[in-house]
Design a protein around this motif. Structure first.
Motif, short mmCIF file in Angstrom:
data_model
loop_
_atom_site.label_atom_id
_atom_site.label_comp_id
_atom_site.label_asym_id
_atom_site.label_seq_id
_atom_site.Cartn_x
_atom_site.Cartn_y
_atom_site.Cartn_z
N HIS A 197 8.90 3.37 -4.60
CA HIS A 197 10.21 3.98 -4.29
C HIS A 197 10.36 4.26 -2.80
O HIS A 197 11.43 4.03 -2.21
N LYS B 155 7.57 -5.12 -7.17
CA LYS B 155 6.79 -3.94 -7.55
C LYS B 155 5.33 -4.04 -7.11
O LYS B 155 4.71 -3.05 -6.75
N THR B 156 4.77 -5.25 -7.20
CA THR B 156 3.36 -5.41 -6.87
C THR B 156 3.15 -6.62 -5.97
O THR B 156 4.00 -7.52 -5.88
N ARG C 101 8.72 2.64 -0.48
CA ARG C 101 8.74 1.32 0.14
C ARG C 101 10.14 0.73 0.14
O ARG C 101 10.59 0.16 1.14
N LYS D 169 0.83 -1.20 0.00
CA LYS D 169 0.00 0.00 0.00
C LYS D 169 0.87 1.26 0.00
O LYS D 169 0.36 2.37 -0.11
N PRO E 35 3.88 3.55 -1.80
CA PRO E 35 4.49 3.73 -3.14
C PRO E 35 5.84 3.02 -3.23
O PRO E 35 6.61 2.99 -2.26
#
Length: 607
Positions: free
Chosen positions: A390, A413-414, A392, A386, A388
């Motif tokens: 960069h 990334k996801t 994170r 949850k 962003p």
């Protein structure tokens, strides 16, 4: 349990020569050694190899025609509610006591779609409607039984085995590899329905009905699908669940040949064995003993057998014997398959067949009842996604450095990528290097799409993924190994009623004890909790050691000295370098190396 082959020609196209049809049908003779039958017409042909389980007389042989002669059918599997259906629909003039007989009568009464909807069992069915000149393919809702089909301008071929389609004369000289599905094989270790590694050859999805007419027009309908909905909390459904599983076991004990259970040291097979004992007091439990203390569960299984007062047969197999079985084991898998636990599965099903023809297994328990620790790991790390990307990565670097957390999750990334990675046995970066500019199929991507919602909503999504993805690999492993030895394996947890009941359950998996909690609660009623809490060892072999020692020469011959099958669609040097790095101990991914080795072994035996 059987093997079949069917061909249905499109308008104006001839069938293949009868001798050629017989040769392709014979590829599945091990699935049904008791009888071979055929039905011929001008536009379609059905062939069947039978393993006699219900009504072992010739009255149970196939192919079969419905009483009106409208429908011709071949059917692989078992229908567990066939007696109930015969009674419900007041079927008369049944010429055998087999489940097949009930299906052909229902076809005349209900038609194809409504007949398939009524069935509770494991099945793959091909039906030809001679009035409308249409061919139907149907597969059970859990994907227990295999059903492959191929489409060409000549017609459609359906079969129990992948090689029966691609070796059929309509396809024999038209094989073209799909790079996206080959990439999926190297990553996940199996072919995920509805696709296969070849163009124009597919698998019927679990719970799907497919129909095609003489013009070649094809349509599909999902008759049964299990979604993410849940209604009842676990704590209030234990009694209902107990009744449901017991009822499923009782249904699946019906057989005209000997039935036994597999018994390991875990949760699932002891529970199935306990309920089987209650329904059939003289039933035998079958356990494999290996000589590696890290992998041997036979002592725990013996304790279960003693507690349950089960008659137990323990077969001892040493590592040298399992090693000797590896080459013959590859003959059991007509499609590329990379789960190396197929080796002990091949051995135990071979030994079980010496005593029995039908076995009950505990497969499906982990997938339906939240049994995998990786599910908890995803749930515990879902909030990272949850933030962003960069930001994170920066936060993860800080928390990892300070020792607050130790995780690689934020670097994906996801959430989809993170979960997919947990199911891959070759790293994504290696897969991308092997298959340049090739992504996974849209079907595989859809399986690994998740909404990062509440914890309880996400756990239901994870279970659906396990059911329609990882479980399919487990079912392939067991079906191919067991049927190579003409052994039927039934799966009570995947009974239609058990699945529906399990789908009412939910959990937030906040504690380790929540993993498979519903089944543990039931098993506590049968045996001491101390016995249940012993660590599960897994059904495996010392692969790392074998690859570095006993199997090393054969791996090198197949990977480095043999031309790579499909070399034109992949970067072979990346594959070979990965294996070379393994032997030089630059990484320890024995499972990924096995996928590469198994691909080449499959090609040498079957392609």
């Amino acid at each position: 349990m059987c093997g079949f082959l069917a061909e249905f020609s499109f308008e104006g196209q001839p069938l293949i020569a009868l001798d050629d049809f017989k040769s392709v049908l014979a590829l599945s003779k091990h699935r049904g050694p008791d009888d071979t039958g055929m039905y011929n017409s001008n536009t379609f042909r059905l062939g069947f190899n039978r393993l006699a389980i219900l009504d072992v007389s010739k009255n149970g042989n196939q192919p079969k025609l419905s009483p009106s002669k409208r429908y011709a059918m071949v059917f692989n599997g078992e229908i567990y509610n066939y007696s109930h259906l015969a009674e419900t629909y007041k079927l008369e003039n049944l010429k055998s006591t087999s489940d097949t007989e009930v299906i052909i009568h229902l076809l005349d009464l209900l038609g194809v779609e409504d007949t398939i909807r009524t069935l509770n069992g494991m099945f793959a069915i091909t039906i030809v409607d001679t009035h409308t000149n249409r061919c139907f393919l149907a597969r059970d809702f859990a994907g227990i039984k295999p059903l492959f089909y191929g489409l060409t301008q000549e017609g459609i071929v359906s079969a129990s085995q992948f090689d029966q389609v691609y070796k059929h004369p309509w396809f024999k000289n038209k094989r073209q590899l799909r790079a996206d599905i080959v990439k999926e094989y190297f990553g996940f270790g199996y072919m995920q329905a509805p696709n296969t590694i070849y163009e124009n050859i597919f698998q019927v999805n679990p719970g799907e009905l497919l129909q095609v007419d003489v013009s070649g027009s094809l349509s599909k309908k999902q008759l049964v699908a299990f979604e993410n909905n849940q209604e009842k909390p676990i704590s209030k459904t234990d009694d209902d669940l107990e009744y449901t599983i017991k009822d499923a076991v009782k249904r699946q004990l019906v057989s005209d040949v000997s039935v036994a259970t597999f018994l390991s040291g875990g949760i699932d097979s002891p529970l199935i064995s306990a309920y089987a004992k209650q329904a059939k007091p003289d039933i035998e439990a079958f356990t494999l003993k290996v000589d590696d203390p890290k992998l041997n569960e036979s002592e725990v299984a013996k304790n279960y057998a003693k507690a349950l007062e089960l008659k137990q047969f323990v077969v001892s197999v040493d590592n040298s014997e399992i090693l000797k079985s590896i080459n013959s084991h590859f003959h059991a898998y007509p499609e590329p398959f990379g789960d190396y636990s197929s080796i002990p599965t091949f051995v135990i099903t071979r030994e079980a067949k010496k005593r029995h023809t039908v076995m009950l297994s505990g497969d499906g328990g982990d997938e339906l009842f939240f049994g995998y620790p990786r599910m908890r790991d995803v749930l515990n790390k879902r909030l990272w996604f949850k933030i962003p990307f960069h930001l994170r990565k920066f936060l993860a670097k800080v928390t990892n450095t300070l020792g607050i957390t130790k995780t690689w999750a934020p670097y994906f990334k996801t959430l989809d990528d993170f979960i997919t990675n947990k199911h891959l046995y070759l790293p994504q970066v290696i897969l991308d290097d092997i298959f340049h500019e090739t992504s996974f199929s849209i079907e595989m991507k859809t399986l690994y799409q998740f909404k990062n919602a509440s914890r309880k909503e996400l756990v239901q999504q994870l279970r659906k993924n396990e059911f329609y993805a990882h479980l399919q690999r487990v079912l392939i492993k067991v079906d191919r190994a067991s049927m190579k030895h003409s052994l039927e394996v039934r799966v009570p947890f995947l009974d239609k009623e058990t699945i529906l009941k399990s789908w009412e359950l939910t959990s937030d998996l906040k504690h380790k004890t929540d993993l498979k909690k519903p089944l543990k609660n039931l098993l506590k009623k049968e045996v001491s909790e101390l016995l249940i809490n012993q660590k599960k060892m897994g059904f495996s072999v010392p692969l790392y050691q074998w690859l570095h020692n006993e199997l090393k020469t054969d791996v090198k011959i197949n990977v480095f000295d043999t031309p790579f099958y499909g070399a034109d669609i992949m970067n072979v040097e990346v594959l070979r370098q990965y294996v070379d790095d393994f032997f030089n101990k630059k990484h320890d991914n024995s499972w990924g190396v096995w996928h590469i080795y198994a691909w080449q072994k499959w090609a040498s035996v079957h392609a």
